[in-house]
Design a protein around this motif. Structure first.
Motif, PDB file in Angstrom:
ATOM      1  N   ILE A 225      -1.611  12.416   2.100  1.00  0.00           N
ATOM      2  CA  ILE A 225      -0.903  11.888   3.264  1.00  0.00           C
ATOM      3  C   ILE A 225       0.553  11.707   2.870  1.00  0.00           C
ATOM      4  O   ILE A 225       0.851  11.274   1.741  1.00  0.00           O
ATOM      5  N   SER A 226       1.458  12.038   3.754  1.00  0.00           N
ATOM      6  CA  SER A 226       2.873  11.923   3.408  1.00  0.00           C
ATOM      7  C   SER A 226       3.347  10.481   3.556  1.00  0.00           C
ATOM      8  O   SER A 226       2.798   9.705   4.354  1.00  0.00           O
ATOM      9  N   PHE A 227       4.366  10.151   2.796  1.00  0.00           N
ATOM     10  CA  PHE A 227       4.956   8.821   2.906  1.00  0.00           C
ATOM     11  C   PHE A 227       5.548   8.628   4.301  1.00  0.00           C
ATOM     12  O   PHE A 227       5.443   7.535   4.882  1.00  0.00           O
ATOM     13  N   ASP A 228       6.137   9.669   4.843  1.00  0.00           N
ATOM     14  CA  ASP A 228       6.705   9.577   6.185  1.00  0.00           C
ATOM     15  C   ASP A 228       5.627   9.282   7.225  1.00  0.00           C
ATOM     16  O   ASP A 228       5.868   8.543   8.188  1.00  0.00           O
ATOM     17  N   ARG A 233       3.235   5.109  10.915  1.00  0.00           N
ATOM     18  CA  ARG A 233       2.086   4.364  11.432  1.00  0.00           C
ATOM     19  C   ARG A 233       2.307   2.858  11.447  1.00  0.00           C
ATOM     20  O   ARG A 233       1.574   2.128  12.130  1.00  0.00           O
ATOM     21  N   HIS A 234       3.261   2.389  10.663  1.00  0.00           N
ATOM     22  CA  HIS A 234       3.373   0.945  10.446  1.00  0.00           C
ATOM     23  C   HIS A 234       4.789   0.445  10.696  1.00  0.00           C
ATOM     24  O   HIS A 234       5.760   1.192  10.598  1.00  0.00           O
ATOM     25  N   ASP A 235       4.863  -0.862  10.954  1.00  0.00           N
ATOM     26  CA  ASP A 235       6.165  -1.494  11.182  1.00  0.00           C
ATOM     27  C   ASP A 235       6.870  -1.812   9.871  1.00  0.00           C
ATOM     28  O   ASP A 235       8.093  -1.992   9.844  1.00  0.00           O
ATOM     29  N   VAL A 466      11.013  -0.857   4.101  1.00  0.00           N
ATOM     30  CA  VAL A 466      10.172  -0.522   2.941  1.00  0.00           C
ATOM     31  C   VAL A 466      10.457  -1.526   1.824  1.00  0.00           C
ATOM     32  O   VAL A 466      11.616  -1.772   1.477  1.00  0.00           O
ATOM     33  N   TYR A 467       9.404  -2.075   1.266  1.00  0.00           N
ATOM     34  CA  TYR A 467       9.487  -3.104   0.226  1.00  0.00           C
ATOM     35  C   TYR A 467       8.708  -2.610  -0.998  1.00  0.00           C
ATOM     36  O   TYR A 467       7.891  -1.689  -0.893  1.00  0.00           O
TER      37      TYR A 467
END
Length: 506
Positions: A225-228, A233-235, A466-467
């Motif tokens: 699955i790509s990071f993008d 998919r997520h906030d 992104v954390y």
């Protein structure tokens, strides 16, 4: 002092839970300490001096309220003790087992410094939390309010799981992605069962699932699955992958058969204990049984390797470390346990080469004509990989201090010898993988060490939303630091998402 529940260190000596005998524990992968009885846990907790400035708490990365739950334990208020312990630590039963207390809380206990022997903080923490599980005080997460925002967490190790727990408690929708088939990261596949039995990790994972955390396992970011796609998919996304790239040695025959990486060895051993099919274990490559084993390194991973080899039935187990015992980074408690079990430590020594031979008929034949005699490193279909037979050991001495203040090891000229070995395990530490390249994210900034660059207080990375936490930011470190990072990042993510909702509502 009649009626006094605490300060009993002057009349009660320090005691650990009963330890199984070395012969008994060498036969299995069960934890080596038995449980405290209720009376003994209460008694040992009562030794706490209830310091006005508790150094045990200040030297704990989580700043656990240790004197408070020790007092509650001493008073027989075990459920309250658990609630206090759980309030600052997502996994107290895990930290009670695997934290190096001798370097953290217990090593800085005030009564230890005064010569009375430290309070057995880790053993009591384990007792309190195991009692909580047994009596049904540990319950699944039930958020007061569900929130629409979702968070994707990459990595199901301690940092990722701690963040998932905290975020789910606030009602966020949480999905955890991990490359392995079981959650837990190194808690599951890196740490042996004699330090952390796997049911302890599995029940925490089940609790998170029952509380609404979704796990997407066997999913490697990049290939699967790509990071993008995850960002889409997520906030918010939290990177908690840990570090898995093994440091290596630039020595002759470093790729010989029988020279293996610590993580490969430990993962195979743990999978075998789960009952999984592990071809490299079944064919003997990653099994120490009947072999002379040499482990290179002096950290906690090296201790895990030497003690695992003992349990697998190794003929002998030796650990090479280039400094002396006092400078060894691993837990001294673990070193003592290993020595009890039959491990020999060879201090002030380092490998300078690996000696090998071509296996079987290749000894007499032209090795270039023997297909796969010892493996094919070059990919030309011809065996070119010798089998390990010995480690050339270079004796060392400690020279002047380096820039960190530690004495630098120096080779003693002419002081080397061959140590016979059929299995050599490299436990030299871990480095980060090249995440920006692997995930196709050139905008994700890293440090000069390859770790992800994240703000210290907020854990934000250079990518919006992104954390990052844990070893992928700090470098290889302790589980307790990953838990702290995960909890801190969860608080920041929650605050940032709440602020975004407020802004959108204006």
């Amino acid at each position: 002092m009649a009626g006094q529940a605490m300060l009993r260190f002057v009349t009660i000596g320090r005691e650990m839970p009963e330890k199984r005998t070395p012969d008994e524990r060498a036969e299995d992968f069960h934890e080596i300490y038995r449980e405290f009885a209720d009376r003994k846990a209460t008694e040992q907790a009562s030794r706490c001096s209830q310091c006005g400035v508790p150094y045990c708490q200040s030297h704990c990365p989580l700043h656990n309220n240790i004197p408070d739950w020790l007092r509650l334990t001493a008073e027989g208020r075990t459920e309250e003790a658990y609630r206090v312990a759980q309030s600052t630590n997502t996994f107290p039963e895990i930290c009670g087992r695997i934290c190096p207390q001798d370097r953290l809380c217990e090593g800085n206990c005030v009564i230890e410094q005064s010569g009375h022997g430290t309070v057995t903080i880790g053993a009591i923490e384990k007792y309190v939390t195991d009692t909580a599980w047994e009596r049904g005080w540990v319950r699944p997460i039930r958020p007061a309010t569900e929130r629409a925002e979702s968070v994707g967490i990459i990595g199901a190790g301690p940092g990722g799981l701690a963040a998932a727990d905290m975020l789910r408690r606030q009602g966020f929708q949480v999905t955890v992605y991990d490359r392995h088939d079981r959650a837990g990261g190194l808690l599951t596949y890196g740490i042996p069962g004699f330090k952390l039995e796997k049911h302890v990790v599995e029940r925490r994972v089940r609790l998170l699932e029952e509380g609404g955390v979704e796990f997407v396992l066997n999913t490697d970011v990049g290939p699967d699955i790509s990071f993008d796609a995850i960002r889409g998919r997520h906030d918010a996304v939290l990177i908690a992958t840990g570090v898995y790239k093994t440091r290596d040695l630039d020595l002759d025959n470093a790729e010989a058969q029988g020279v293996v990486r610590a993580l490969d060895y430990l993962t195979a051993a743990n999978r075998a204990e789960f009952g999984d099919e592990v071809p490299d274990f079944a064919d003997g490559e990653l099994d120490a049984r009947g072999k002379r084993v040499v482990v290179i390194g002096g950290g906690d991973t090296a201790m895990d390797c030497v003690r695992t080899a003992i349990r697998q039935g190794a003929l002998s187990v030796k650990c090479l470390y280039r400094r002396d015992r006092a400078n060894m980074p691993g837990s001294q408690r673990e070193v003592a346990n290993a020595e009890e079990e039959g491990v020999e430590f060879v201090w002030l020594s380092t490998p300078s080469a690996f000696a090998g031979h071509a296996p079987g008929d290749a000894r007499q034949a032209d090795e270039a004509e023997v297909d796969n005699a010892g493996g094919d490193v070059t990919g030309d279909g011809i065996g070119d990989m010798p089998v390990i037979s010995a480690v050339r050991v270079q004796r060392m001495r400690l020279g002047p201090p380096d820039v960190t203040g530690r004495q630098a090891p120096e080779a003693i000229e002419g002081a080397d010898y061959d140590e016979p070995a059929e299995l050599v395990i490299k436990a030299l530490g871990f480095e980060p993988e090249d995440i920006p390249r692997l995930w196709g994210q050139p905008g994700l900034e890293v440090t000069r060490w390859g770790t992800i660059r994240a703000e210290h207080a907020t854990h934000r990375t250079s990518l919006p939303g992104v954390y990052a936490v844990g070893d992928i930011v700090r470098g290889a470190s302790l589980v307790v630091w990953a838990i702290r990072d995960g909890r801190e990042a969860a608080a920041r993510i929650a605050a940032d998402l709440a602020a975004a909702v407020e802004l959108a509502a204006e």
